[in-house]
Design an enzyme around this catalytic site. Structure first.
Site, PDB file in Angstrom:
ATOM      1  N   ASP A  83      19.854  55.747   2.958  1.00  0.00           N
ATOM      2  CA  ASP A  83      19.082  54.695   2.305  1.00  0.00           C
ATOM      3  C   ASP A  83      20.055  53.601   1.863  1.00  0.00           C
ATOM      4  O   ASP A  83      21.265  53.826   1.832  1.00  0.00           O
ATOM      5  CB  ASP A  83      18.329  55.289   1.116  1.00  0.00           C
ATOM      6  N   PHE A 139       8.876  29.326  -1.313  1.00  0.00           N
ATOM      7  CA  PHE A 139       9.727  29.958  -0.300  1.00  0.00           C
ATOM      8  C   PHE A 139       8.878  30.672   0.740  1.00  0.00           C
ATOM      9  O   PHE A 139       7.815  31.201   0.456  1.00  0.00           O
ATOM     10  CB  PHE A 139      10.648  30.974  -0.981  1.00  0.00           C
ATOM     11  N   GLY A 194      13.728  50.345   3.266  1.00  0.00           N
ATOM     12  CA  GLY A 194      12.473  49.626   3.152  1.00  0.00           C
ATOM     13  C   GLY A 194      12.663  48.175   2.794  1.00  0.00           C
ATOM     14  O   GLY A 194      11.694  47.430   2.651  1.00  0.00           O
TER      15      GLY A 194
END
Length: 1390
Positions: free
Chosen positions: A416, A556, A694
């Site tokens: 991760d 943005f 993720g």
């Protein structure tokens, strides 16, 4: 209420692909039919119970009280050995065939089963404890119009739940209403996707007004939605209420595992509960993990059993022949036992008797010993002080005892990112304002500057903010207009929300830590953001409160990579402030900024080379007319119904032109301590590291460069971004074509223009020298968008087979793939395309992946590569990956303990993984392999004597030894020495294991214990048994005592053979032991002494008088061991058994040394003739200066910068719409580059050069060229060294030439600590010219004074002792660095 039947089935495309994977949540209820859609009616339990939806109770455990015994025994008897011993136990209960008592098998078998059962029960108890803790959490449920406290496990689908701030979400909820305006609420999803930044959810407008309990109690809406699935980012459903329908999306959902933040309270309707929640659907099933050695042992036990049957058949046939031809002549005085009436039945019984007698080839004590050794290795990990984190007071923990040796065989690591590689802490590090850079350490040799104290200057400053350059603070104090404008922009251009708990106590809530770091920096330098409303921003500038009118937020998105705000100051001046990626902002500047832009670009290059996340800042003054004109066009674009996003983008583009450059910022995304070094060393050990995160692609890639997974020396970085199966397949194939074309093109260039450059460039395999450019990308940017056509191949080089080419070029490329592309790549018909491309790359980064996709990637490698995998993570989103991998490692970090609870090993920091694998893992694998080799050897040597004896005893199943010797051989006489070796042995110290990562590769290749090694062991055991039987048999058959009495009797032969056996196996383990401790000495020589003591006691008159029917060898030991011929026989048998082993090992070390032999030899040389420590340390640090100096000197890489946002677009529109957004939507990212002369990059290139060098005759890589005259023999032929000085001569006086000098060129200096050696190498001014090839261990060159060396080695006695016996010539602690005290492994008395 009317519910329409023609419901849009738009969620089925989301769910149908999942059916192919057949992924289920933990303990998911098996429904009678697959759920096609879900119908949930609020406040109606009776209606919802008709569908038998799962309750909210979860269960991650494997057993309960009823199922534990049968299920656990079933699992244990899947071990072939346990079934084998159960079968033997049944045979021993039959008196006609049993010559050994039944308790000799049932006691150890019950012991092994009990120990394993207790361990499994303990592990499952903690799972039950964790489940109960979660299931018994309290939740407020709306029942009959009032809120009642209910346990989580009692919550049902259709219930309405009230959540309060900082509470965990109990189930997957549809957000109905919130205490915030417009039904907004803020959640943290760290346990789902690892992201610690907050996200916004909003209720459907029609339910957002149901604020009080009475309205909610009367709410009876019905939700029709997709069935349970594992898609975290997708939800499709429809709400039917009051004859109207409302579309539901993922923005309306609160998922289990999230935490409510910054929201006083909210209400939600339970849609999915318990195992149906998306969190549990993404959790992998708890699996029974076994090591590759366990699986191999199962196979070997079957083979041994087959061998045992063959021996039994041979002896049974012999018994039949003997009974028919010879035994029949003795029937008158030696009749058969009553059940036996013919020679065939005698042979049948003889077969089973021999099966029982010969079963000791695999004794039950083997498995007891294996469990004890694994337990010892686990304690060593727990006790290792160098894996203890003092900051969080957390020690490493081995949560399982069955996988230790697998730690020494890992080939793939899946990691991760957030919280594992990084600390997820952003700090304002440097900045450039009007061409002046701040934050640099100007004089590295000067003392470390003090941290600035902002409190006297600014009472509102954040006390935790760290900055050291006082020139920036002075610039603010003197009123420099550029500096003030710089920090004014940072205080205004953002979407951060501020909460003032008390006067002056500000708490910033940002969606990304980047935004928070920038606003906090402005706060400390006197420009304090205080609060905002939809139309204003209030700040305190240099102690003076100022309120700006917020006219517009230019939001943005991923394409713009910038954001702007338009504000009006109190004086009425309108100004646009913009911050964004320099690649998009610098091209929108006014032409007058050219000179300043060049200076700032240089600063940005420097910051990016330091691995910092860069951002450019600019502004533009607007007149009233310009503002009014643009505001009208913006209003029209905002209200457009068609192409609204494109029109808004065009409006933003119109106003964001001709800006004035202010400067740039540099933020450090703090990596965990030692991450780059750990990844570098693991890469040198041939371990491939994949990052599965993720997070957003820009963030992940930036961290990839920071931790040196990605480097500027890579040929290409491939981005796979396709949204369809076909586009993903095309991109993967073009990536492979590109991999094949580029090396061939580069080889052609080198063959023409770089011929003869020797070591300076790497030829023949497409690897580049340091002096080459930065790849094929223009402007230093080397990321390749895969749809680009590949370069045409040279016509003169026909392409060889792609498979071979991909294998040859491995290591020059990197692959970055997004989650939506990965979903297609993991489909059955695409997985091989993805696997072949990814495995040809040096680094793989998978972004935006779900927890289940992480597990699927791990399963893909396990399925097709047959490699040992390790997964490491710190959050609940990593649990499925941790469970799927062969080895799961949990980091006890900021995201709870879910990963730790699901893991096999846990510790506090990623850098400890290096020691876990290269030290503990390698030692565990080495010890277990040596243990198994020796164990099979000693038992075959012991058991096969019975086989040979069968040909001399009429095949009567008569044992050679005394029955007590048979019982005690594996329990007392030989058990402790092999246990000591299996627990304490080591070939090289821990520092050398870290210094020479190539030592790890034998475990990956499974070289130390495999089927070949097994056959070698049993061959040696059979040879030993032949010697031990026939030598005493031949000698004693004609020998006599001194009084003329013959020695040729059964008991004398039994004592002689048994004594010779114990002595031979004791000498053999002394040869096999590589690391002697006091415990080893006590166990080896103590076991030998115990044999003689116990034998003399068992053969004594005393025991015979007490138990005359049990002890038949009375006086045999005393009379036998007094005969000189017996001791000569034992000595001769020992010599015949041991001398060939000594000769073989001597020749092997002399002719084909292993890397461990080489390292041990250099260790001896260092210990015997070492320079003074002070001088060596001075040499090692010569030219280094400091870490800061080496870091500041790291320039020249290409700049990669951009936003690193964890969402697709900003929430500026919500702020300006008056919905009172609390959180920012913006963050920034820089693709931090690394200079081409980086020490890790250099080592990696050299490693790959070594990996593709043609193998030598010994099967290993060719040695580097010698720099000393004379012919030399290779000392070692394969090594990767992470070391320092390589030109330190070591003088050695040998035994054959005491007056002559030997100069040894070593690859690494033992005086340089491994952690400092890389810095030394990277920082030395002439390191690149002096260093030898770091991919191999340079052979020692011997030059004798007065003449040329004849070649070969001058071997000393110590060298022979070291190579053969593993004896350590240890120096005193004051003169030798030696291995540190690790887990009390080395004896303190040695």
């Amino acid at each position: 209420m009317t519910v329409l039947k023609d419901i849009p089935e738009k969620w089925f495309p989301v769910v149908l692909p999942l059916q192919r994977k057949k992924q289920k949540g933990l303990n998911g209820d098996k429904k009678k039919r697959a759920e096609e859609e879900r119908r949930v009616r609020a406040n109606d339990r009776e209606y919802n119970e008709k569908f038998q939806y799962a309750s909210n109770c979860i269960m991650t455990s494997k057993y309960n009280i009823i199922t534990f015994l049968p299920v656990n025994l079933f699992e244990q008897f899947q071990e072939v050995a346990n079934t084998y011993f159960l079968f033997l136990l049944i045979l021993q209960l039959i008196p006609q065939i049993s010559s050994l008592s039944w308790f000799t098998t049932i006691v150890p078998l019950a012991l092994v089963l009990s120990i394993t059962a207790v361990k499994d029960a303990t592990d499952d108890y903690f799972r039950h404890k964790s489940d109960n803790q979660v299931n018994n959490r309290q939740s407020q449920v709306l029942i009959h119009g009032s809120l009642q406290n209910e346990k989580w496990m009692n919550v049902r689908v259709g219930d309405i739940i009230k959540l309060e701030n900082n509470q965990f979400v109990a189930a997957d909820l549809l957000l109905l209403s919130s205490s915030e305006p417009h039904g907004l609420c803020y959640i943290e999803t760290a346990e789902l996707d690892g992201e610690t930044n907050m996200k916004v959810r909003q209720s459907v407008s029609v339910t957002s007004e149901l604020g009080d309990q009475n309205n909610l109690a009367s709410f009876d809406g019905e939700v029709v939605c997709e069935p349970p699935n594992n898609k975290l980012d997708r939800f499709c459903g429809t709400l039917y209420w009051q004859d109207k329908k409302y579309t539901l999306t993922n923005q309306n959902m609160l998922l289990r595992g999230c935490v409510l933040r910054n929201t006083e309270a909210c209400y939600g309707l339970v849609i999915f509960a318990g195992p149906d929640t998306k969190l549990m659907q993404n959790s992998g099933r708890t699996k029974f993990k076994r090591t590759s050695i366990d699986r191999l042992m199962n196979t070997l036990v079957l083979w041994i059993f087959g061998f045992l049957v063959c021996m039994g058949v041979i002896l049974a046939v012999g018994n039949a022949v003997w009974e028919r031809e010879v035994g029949s002549l003795f029937q008158s005085y030696l009749p058969w036992d009553p059940p036996v009436d013919n020679f065939l039945f005698s042979a049948f019984l003889s077969f089973w008797s021999y099966v029982i007698i010969l079963n000791t080839v695999v004794p039950i004590s083997l498995y007891v010993s294996v469990e004890v050794i694994r337990l010892g290795h686990s304690y060593f990990i727990n006790w290792d002080q160098q894996m203890f984190c003092s900051q969080c007071n957390t020690a490493a923990e081995a949560r399982t005892t069955t996988l230790n040796e697998e730690l020494g065989q890992v080939e793939y690591i899946f990691s991760d990112k957030t919280g594992t590689l990084t600390q997820n802490i952003m700090s304002f590090n440097k900045c450039s304002i009007n061409g002046q850079t701040y934050g640099e350490v100007t004089d590295p040799l000067a003392p470390q500057p003090k941290r600035l104290d902002f409190t006297p200057f600014n009472p509102l400053a954040d006390p935790d903010f760290c900055f050291y350059d006082d020139t920036l603070l002075e610039s603010v104090k003197v009123g420099d207009s550029h500096t003030h404008q710089f920090f004014r922009l940072l205080s205004l251009c953002h979407t951060v929300m501020s909460e003032e708990k008390s006067e002056g106590e500000l708490v910033y809530k940002a969606q990304s830590p980047d935004e928070g770091a920038l606003v906090t920096a402005a706060r400390n330098f006197g420009f304090v953001f205080r609060s905002r409303t939809p139309g204003t921003i209030t700040t305190t500038e240099m102690g003076r409160p100022v309120t700006y009118s917020l006219l517009a937020i230019l939001d943005f998105n991923n394409i713009r990579k910038r954001m702007s705000v338009i504000v009006r100051n109190p004086e009425g001046r309108i100004r646009l402030y913009c911050k964004g990626a320099d690649t998009v902002l610098l091209e929108r500047l006014h032409p007058c900024n050219q000179e300043l832009m060049n200076i700032t670009s240089d600063h940005l290059n420097e910051y990016a080379a330091d691995g910092l996340r860069t951002l450019a800042l600019a502004y533009r003054d607007l007149s009233e007319d310009e503002w009014e004109s643009w505001s009208e066009s913006h209003r029209c674009a905002d209200k457009a119904t068609n192409c609204r996003e494109d029109r808004l983008a065009a409006a933003y583009e119109e106003i964001e032109q001709d800006m004035m450059l202010l400067g740039a910022t540099a933020i450090e995304d703090k990596l965990q301590e030692g991450v780059p070094e750990t990844i570098a060393v693991l890469s040198l050990a041939n371990i491939k590291i994949w990052v599965l995160t993720g997070d957003k692609q820009e963030t992940a890639v930036n961290i990839g460069y920071s931790c040196k997974m990605l480097t500027d020396d890579m040929t290409e970085v491939f981005n796979i971004t396709g949204h369809t199966v076909q586009s993903v397949r095309q991109e993967l194939r073009r990536a492979r074509e590109r991999m094949i074309e580029l090396p061939r093109t580069r080889v052609g260039v080198k063959d023409e223009g770089m011929e003869g450059c020797g070591e300076a460039c790497f030829m023949g395999n497409g690897f580049r020298g340091q002096e080459e450019g930065h790849g094929t990308g223009g402007g230093g940017e080397k990321q390749l968008q895969c749809p680009l056509p590949p370069a045409p191949p040279p016509p003169a080089l026909p392409p060889p087979p792609p498979t071979n080419l991909l294998e040859n070029i491995s290591g020059e490329f990197a692959l970055v793939i997004n989650g939506h592309s990965l979903a297609h790549a993991l489909e059955a018909d695409m997985e091989m395309e993805f696997l072949s491309t990814a495995c040809a790359c040096k680094a793989v980064i998978c972004c935006r992946v779900t927890p289940l996709q992480k597990a699927q990637v791990v399963e893909l490698i396990k399925k097709h590569k047959k490699a040992v995998t390790l997964a490491i993570g710190d959050g609940a989103n990593d649990v499925s990956m941790i469970k799927s991998a062969h080895i799961g490692v949990g980091i006890s970090g900021q995201e709870g303990i879910q990963a730790v609870l699901a893991s096999d090993y846990s510790f506090a920091q990623f850098r400890f993984l290096q020691r876990l694998l290269l030290v503990h893992g390698r030692w565990s694998y080495l010890r277990m392999c040596r243990f198994l080799c020796y164990f099979f050897y000693k038992n075959f040597a012991f058991t096969m004597v019975h086989f040979w004896f069968g040909f001399f005893c009429g095949f009567s199943a008569q044992t050679v030894y005394d029955q007590y010797f048979i019982t005690l051989y594996n329990i007392v006489y030989t058990s402790l020495p092999v246990l000591a070796m299996g627990i304490f042995d080591q070939d090289v110290p821990d520092l050398r294991s870290l210094e020479y990562p190539k030592l790890y590769e034998p475990g990956q290749l499974n070289l130390l214990f495999n089927k070949r090694e097994f056959f070698i062991c049993i061959t040696q055991g059979i040879y030993t048994s032949v010697v031990l039987f026939f030598v005493p048999c031949a000698i004693l058959s004609d020998a006599t005592q001194s009084n003329g009495v013959p020695l040729a009797d059964y008991q004398t032969f039994a004592v002689t053979t048994a004594t010779a056996l114990v002595i031979v196996v004791s000498v053999q383990i002394a040869l096999d032991t590589g690391f002697w401790t006091v415990i080893n000495h006590v166990f080896v020589w103590g076991s030998l002494g115990s044999y003689f003591t116990i034998m003399l006691a068992l053969h004594s008159q005393t025991l015979f008088r007490i138990f005359p029917n049990q002890f038949h060898f009375v006086g045999s030991a005393q009379s036998t061991l007094l005969q000189p011929v017996v001791w000569l026989t034992i000595a001769l048998a020992t010599a015949i058994c041991i001398v060939p082993v000594l000769a073989f090992r001597f020749l092997k070390v002399d002719l084909k040394p292993q890397l461990s032999d080489t390292v041990r030899y250099t260790q001896l040389v260092h210990q015997k003739k070492r320079k003074p420590v002070g001088r060596s340390m001075g040499d090692a640090w010569n030219g280094v200066g400091s870490v800061s100096e080496s870091r500041l000197g790291a320039r020249g890489g290409s700049r990669r910068s951009g936003y690193a946002f964890a969402h697709q677009e900003g929430f500026g529109e919500l702020i300006t719409s008056g919905k009172n957004m609390r959180l920012s939507s913006l963050a920034l990212a820089t693709f931090a580059s690394r200079h081409s002369s980086s020490w890790i990059d250099t080592l990696r290139r050299k490693k790959h050069t070594h990996a593709h060098t043609p193998p030598s005759a010994s099967g290993e890589c060719s040695p580097a060229p010698s720099y000393v005259s004379g012919s030399v023999a290779p000392l070692s032929n394969s090594s990767s060294v992470l070391g320092g000085s390589q030109d330190t001569p070591i003088e050695e006086e040998t035994g054959t030439a005491p007056a002559q000098n030997m100069q040894t060129v070593l690859t690494s200096s033992t005086q340089t600590p491994p952690a400092l050696a890389p810095t030394s190498e990277a920082s030395a001014p002439q390191a690149s010219g002096q260093a030898l090839n770091a991919g191999i261990l340079t052979p020692t060159a011997v030059r004798l004074d007065g003449g040329d060396s004849p070649g070969g080695w001058t071997i000393t006695l110590e060298t022979v002792q070291e190579a053969l016996f593993g004896w350590k010539a240890r120096a005193t602690a004051s003169s030798s660095p030696g291995p540190p005290s690790v887990a009390k492994e080395t004896s303190q008395n040695e």
